[in-house]
Design a protein around this motif. Structure first.
Motif, mmCIF file in Angstrom:
data_model
loop_
_atom_site.group_PDB
_atom_site.id
_atom_site.type_symbol
_atom_site.label_atom_id
_atom_site.label_comp_id
_atom_site.label_asym_id
_atom_site.label_seq_id
_atom_site.Cartn_x
_atom_site.Cartn_y
_atom_site.Cartn_z
ATOM 1 N N PRO A 170 0.826 -1.214 0.000
ATOM 2 C CA PRO A 170 0.000 0.000 0.000
ATOM 3 C C PRO A 170 0.856 1.259 0.000
ATOM 4 O O PRO A 170 1.861 1.347 0.706
ATOM 5 N N GLY A 171 0.440 2.217 -0.817
ATOM 6 C CA GLY A 171 1.052 3.538 -0.808
ATOM 7 C C GLY A 171 0.161 4.504 -0.051
ATOM 8 O O GLY A 171 -0.203 4.275 1.100
ATOM 9 N N ILE A 172 -0.259 5.573 -0.709
ATOM 10 C CA ILE A 172 -1.161 6.557 -0.102
ATOM 11 C C ILE A 172 -2.597 6.101 -0.332
ATOM 12 O O ILE A 172 -3.058 6.014 -1.471
ATOM 13 N N LEU A 173 -3.303 5.802 0.749
ATOM 14 C CA LEU A 173 -4.656 5.253 0.649
ATOM 15 C C LEU A 173 -5.738 6.229 1.103
ATOM 16 O O LEU A 173 -6.917 6.027 0.785
ATOM 17 N N ASP A 174 -5.371 7.263 1.838
ATOM 18 C CA ASP A 174 -6.374 8.154 2.424
ATOM 19 C C ASP A 174 -6.592 9.428 1.622
ATOM 20 O O ASP A 174 -7.406 10.268 1.991
ATOM 21 N N GLN A 175 -5.879 9.583 0.531
ATOM 22 C CA GLN A 175 -6.108 10.706 -0.380
ATOM 23 C C GLN A 175 -5.739 10.284 -1.794
ATOM 24 O O GLN A 175 -4.913 9.394 -1.994
ATOM 25 N N ALA A 176 -6.361 10.914 -2.757
ATOM 26 C CA ALA A 176 -6.159 10.516 -4.154
ATOM 27 C C ALA A 176 -4.754 10.835 -4.628
ATOM 28 O O ALA A 176 -4.183 11.876 -4.278
ATOM 29 N N VAL A 177 -4.194 9.926 -5.433
ATOM 30 C CA VAL A 177 -2.925 10.183 -6.120
ATOM 31 C C VAL A 177 -3.150 10.363 -7.621
ATOM 32 O O VAL A 177 -2.259 10.806 -8.349
ATOM 33 N N ALA A 178 -4.340 10.000 -8.080
ATOM 34 C CA ALA A 178 -4.732 10.171 -9.485
ATOM 35 C C ALA A 178 -6.235 10.391 -9.524
ATOM 36 O O ALA A 178 -6.937 10.101 -8.549
ATOM 37 N N ILE A 179 -6.716 10.889 -10.650
ATOM 38 C CA ILE A 179 -8.125 11.235 -10.783
ATOM 39 C C ILE A 179 -8.739 10.524 -11.982
ATOM 40 O O ILE A 179 -8.183 10.557 -13.092
ATOM 41 N N ARG A 180 -9.897 9.885 -11.742
ATOM 42 C CA ARG A 180 -10.691 9.311 -12.810
ATOM 43 C C ARG A 180 -11.560 10.420 -13.409
ATOM 44 O O ARG A 180 -12.359 11.044 -12.712
ATOM 45 N N GLY A 181 -11.400 10.659 -14.706
ATOM 46 C CA GLY A 181 -12.214 11.662 -15.384
ATOM 47 C C GLY A 181 -13.469 11.027 -15.963
ATOM 48 O O GLY A 181 -13.381 10.076 -16.740
#
Length: 313
Positions: free
Chosen positions: A210-221
């Motif tokens: 697991p990396g960063i799970l509590d905030q987005a690292v990329a966005i689905r458009g």
């Protein structure tokens, strides 16, 4: 780190520039590989402009210049990639500035073969939001807590209770591990869920952290003309596509000697449940069976209930 970002491009002339430039903001991104998949719009022209403008952008098409789908396009990108790490980015999505923060630290450990993070959502129009908010909401697509790599495969299959999901846009893989442990990349005959099937097998063979799970690292458009609208409009039946997905997973599990019997049984149950859901006859008799097993008395009242009768007859 030398990261190759692979982007299949189809019908994304409005969005591909944003996607590419969101990847190029990182010094760690060694190359952005665009695979143009015979788009009906002007995406090819935009891709050519981006390749001319940026040294780190490479543009490819399939040998026959035809349309082969996202799975085949990602596979071609994997063939062309020369970086030490692989990341994926759909043409209408984009990375956030924290995209590789966790990866830079985690990949210092040789046992880390992949890192996954959380995906956010952005609606490009009010119409898209009205149409798909019930599906995506404003929620993160994420794994709910940090798990050890050995739990990731079972978690994705739904065997570890409330696990959550991660997206291919938020995944980074060590290329040497991918080349060594996966003999088959994405299954090109799947119309949908090629990435889901790939992630299942990937999490079985590779140690994913697991990396960063509590905030987005990329966005689905999300917009009116992307792939999910084909499902919504009925061009692709979601229930049938899930049957095909679980059929593929079932076949894989039956041919992989190291898969345990409890996992095989779980996969068989999932496959069977989607078969029933996609077959009106089996669905009706499955509903009757449920009543008979769980509440025999309700059969009698149910037969006179208008909603039950509509379902049944």
């Amino acid at each position: 780190m030398k990261i190759s970002v692979i982007t299949p491009v189809y019908n994304a002339e409005k969005y591909i520039t944003q996607a590419v430039e969101s990847a190029l903001q990182f010094d760690e991104v060694y190359e952005v590989i665009l695979v143009e998949d015979q788009s009906p719009d002007h995406a090819l022209e935009v891709c050519k402009s981006l390749a001319e403008k940026y040294d780190r952008v490479q543009l490819f098409q399939h040998p026959d210049k035809g349309n082969h789908g996202a799975g085949a396009s990602r596979n071609l990108g994997l063939e062309k990639a020369t970086g030490d790490f692989i990341a994926f980015l759909d043409a209408d999505d984009y990375y956030l500035p924290n995209r590789f923060e966790a990866e830079k630290e985690l990949f210092k450990k040789p046992e880390v073969e992949g890192v996954y993070g959380a995906l956010g959502v952005h609606y490009y129009s009010e119409k898209a939001k009205d149409q798909f908010y019930s599906l995506f909401g404003d929620r993160l697509t994420t794994v709910y807590k940090k798990h050890s790599p050995k739990d990731v495969f079972r978690g994705q299959l739904g065997m570890n209770g409330s696990f959550g999901l991660f997206s291919i846009d938020a995944l980074t893989i060590r290329k040497s591990a991918l080349d060594k442990k996966l003999s088959t990349m994405m299954k090109t005959h799947l119309r949908l869920h090629q990435d889901t099937e790939f992630l299942f097998r990937l999490s079985y063979y590779l140690d994913l952290y697991p990396g960063i799970l509590d905030q987005a690292v990329a966005i689905r458009g999300v917009h009116e003309s992307n792939r999910i609208t084909q499902v919504d409009s009925g061009k692709i039946k979601p229930s049938l596509s899930r049957v095909m997905l679980w059929e593929e997973i079932k076949n894989w599990s039956e041919n992989e000697p190291s898969v345990s019997e409890d996992i095989k049984r779980h996969i068989q149950r999932m496959h069977r449940s989607f078969q029933i859901a996609n077959n009106p006859f089996l669905k009706k008799w499955g509903m009757i069976g449920k009543y008979l097993l769980l509440d025999f008395k309700s059969i009698r009242s149910g037969l006179y209930n208008i909603n039950f009768r509509k379902e049944l007859f």
